[in-house]
Design an enzyme around this catalytic site. Structure first.
Site, PDB file in Angstrom:
ATOM      1  N   ASP A   1       0.798  -1.231   0.000  1.00  0.00           N
ATOM      2  CA  ASP A   1       0.000   0.000   0.000  1.00  0.00           C
ATOM      3  C   ASP A   1       0.832   1.284   0.000  1.00  0.00           C
ATOM      4  O   ASP A   1       1.991   1.295   0.431  1.00  0.00           O
ATOM      5  CB  ASP A   1      -0.888   0.020   1.252  1.00  0.00           C
ATOM      6  CG  ASP A   1      -2.108  -0.869   1.099  1.00  0.00           C
ATOM      7  OD1 ASP A   1      -2.091  -1.768   0.248  1.00  0.00           O
ATOM      8  OD2 ASP A   1      -3.074  -0.660   1.858  1.00  0.00           O
TER       9      ASP A   1
ATOM     10  N   HIS B   1      -6.155   3.459  -4.143  1.00  0.00           N
ATOM     11  CA  HIS B   1      -6.067   3.643  -2.679  1.00  0.00           C
ATOM     12  C   HIS B   1      -6.350   5.101  -2.302  1.00  0.00           C
ATOM     13  O   HIS B   1      -5.792   5.605  -1.334  1.00  0.00           O
ATOM     14  CB  HIS B   1      -4.681   3.201  -2.208  1.00  0.00           C
ATOM     15  CG  HIS B   1      -4.556   2.938  -0.737  1.00  0.00           C
ATOM     16  ND1 HIS B   1      -5.550   2.367   0.028  1.00  0.00           N
ATOM     17  CD2 HIS B   1      -3.539   3.179   0.131  1.00  0.00           C
ATOM     18  CE1 HIS B   1      -5.135   2.258   1.281  1.00  0.00           C
ATOM     19  NE2 HIS B   1      -3.932   2.762   1.372  1.00  0.00           N
TER      20      HIS B   1
ATOM     21  N   HIS C   1      -4.710   9.490   0.232  1.00  0.00           N
ATOM     22  CA  HIS C   1      -4.753   8.631   1.414  1.00  0.00           C
ATOM     23  C   HIS C   1      -5.669   9.216   2.485  1.00  0.00           C
ATOM     24  O   HIS C   1      -5.308   9.338   3.658  1.00  0.00           O
ATOM     25  CB  HIS C   1      -3.348   8.398   1.979  1.00  0.00           C
ATOM     26  CG  HIS C   1      -3.249   7.111   2.746  1.00  0.00           C
ATOM     27  ND1 HIS C   1      -3.455   7.039   4.101  1.00  0.00           N
ATOM     28  CD2 HIS C   1      -3.001   5.850   2.345  1.00  0.00           C
ATOM     29  CE1 HIS C   1      -3.326   5.789   4.499  1.00  0.00           C
ATOM     30  NE2 HIS C   1      -3.054   5.045   3.453  1.00  0.00           N
TER      31      HIS C   1
ATOM     32  N   HIS D   1       3.378  -2.396   3.395  1.00  0.00           N
ATOM     33  CA  HIS D   1       3.539  -1.049   2.821  1.00  0.00           C
ATOM     34  C   HIS D   1       4.897  -0.895   2.131  1.00  0.00           C
ATOM     35  O   HIS D   1       5.921  -1.235   2.717  1.00  0.00           O
ATOM     36  CB  HIS D   1       3.389   0.002   3.916  1.00  0.00           C
ATOM     37  CG  HIS D   1       2.014   0.026   4.521  1.00  0.00           C
ATOM     38  ND1 HIS D   1       1.619  -0.884   5.474  1.00  0.00           N
ATOM     39  CD2 HIS D   1       0.947   0.816   4.276  1.00  0.00           C
ATOM     40  CE1 HIS D   1       0.353  -0.630   5.802  1.00  0.00           C
ATOM     41  NE2 HIS D   1      -0.082   0.397   5.083  1.00  0.00           N
TER      42      HIS D   1
HETATM   43 ZN   LIG Z   1      -2.756   3.022   3.108  1.00  0.00          ZN
END
Ligand SMILES: [Zn+2]
Length: 265
Positions: free
Chosen positions: A88, A139, A143, A235
């Protein structure tokens, strides 16, 4: 004048001309116009500052409350016996190439959940992710952990803007998934995502690598929680991901051997 007196006088004159200015001293500006007159203007007495008139901001739409439980319909399983890896918050020029190299070396693919403004900044990384056969996930643009609580039109605009940035970098790449930042989903957001053809992607294994635990801990958390069909959240951006990169050098071969690493279905 006697010769000695002449000498002293001459020396004094030379010093006066050359010595006083000093390097870099700029000549005084010659003031022009009537303001240069010798009589100074009377200083106006300070006036009390006018009070700022209150600006009327447009009323901010209230954030929808977050549901107590996650809405139904989130994908948390890989869809087959293998484990799916998701990364991510990227792309990120420091870590995305590292994780891509690791995945390439292991002959496996993952899903990259891209932040729109990162995709806009690093289009060449988006193109590389697609070229190397990975799946894409929207995504959100910046964010926004509260995105699901905003008006529907705002959610839609955010998701569409992110898709556009991804497609500007990789024009024909399918964007299969959407993942709400922080996993703070609302039912309304799921509806919007589905309208845009994006499937809502959650996870089942979260080693909390965003909190910078040591690599050893990330490995332990992933390996103890993973089973067939797990979706692992990690991540490759959003901060120092050195520990995640180190952990993946061990995790990718281990998970591949134990369960297989698969694409999401
Ligand atoms: Zn995220």
């Amino acid at each position: 004048m006697r010769p000695r007196t002449v000498m002293v006088f001459a020396l004094g004159l030379v010093l006066l001309v050359t010595g006083c200015g000093g390097p870099g001293k700029t000549p005084e500006k010659v003031a022009a116009g009537p303001s240069a007159s010798a009589t100074p203007k009377p200083v106006p007495s300070p006036k009390p500052k006018p009070k700022p008139t209150p600006t009327v901001a447009p009323p901010k739409p209230k954030l929808r409350p977050l549901p107590k439980t996650l809405p139904a319909g989130l994908h948390r399983r890989s869809g087959s016996p293998g484990v799916a890896l998701t990364f991510d918050d990227g792309p990120d020029p420091r870590y995305t190439p590292q994780i891509l190299a690791q995945l390439r070396a292991a002959h496996v693919t993952a899903t990259f959940c891209l932040v729109g403004r990162q995709a806009k900044r690093y289009p060449e990384l988006v193109a590389q992710i697609v070229r190397e056969g990975h799946q894409l996930c929207n995504h959100s643009w910046r964010h926004d952990v509260d995105l699901g609580r905003r008006p529907l039109a705002e959610i839609r605009a955010d998701l569409e803007r992110t898709n556009r940035a991804i497609h500007a970098a990789a024009p024909k790449a399918p964007i299969t998934w959407f993942r709400q930042p922080g996993g703070r989903w609302t039912a309304e957001e799921l509806t919007v995502a589905r309208q845009l053809g994006l499937r809502p992607l959650h996870w089942s294994v979260d080693p909390q690598d965003w909190d910078h635990p040591p690599a050893k801990k990330i490995i332990k958390r992933v390996e103890s929680a993973s089973k067939h069909g797990s979706v692992v959240l990690m991540h490759d951006a959003g901060g120092d991901r050195t520990q995640t990169m180190t952990a993946c050098r061990r995790l990718i071969p281990d998970l591949k051997r134990r369960y297989g690493i698969v694409q999401l279905r």
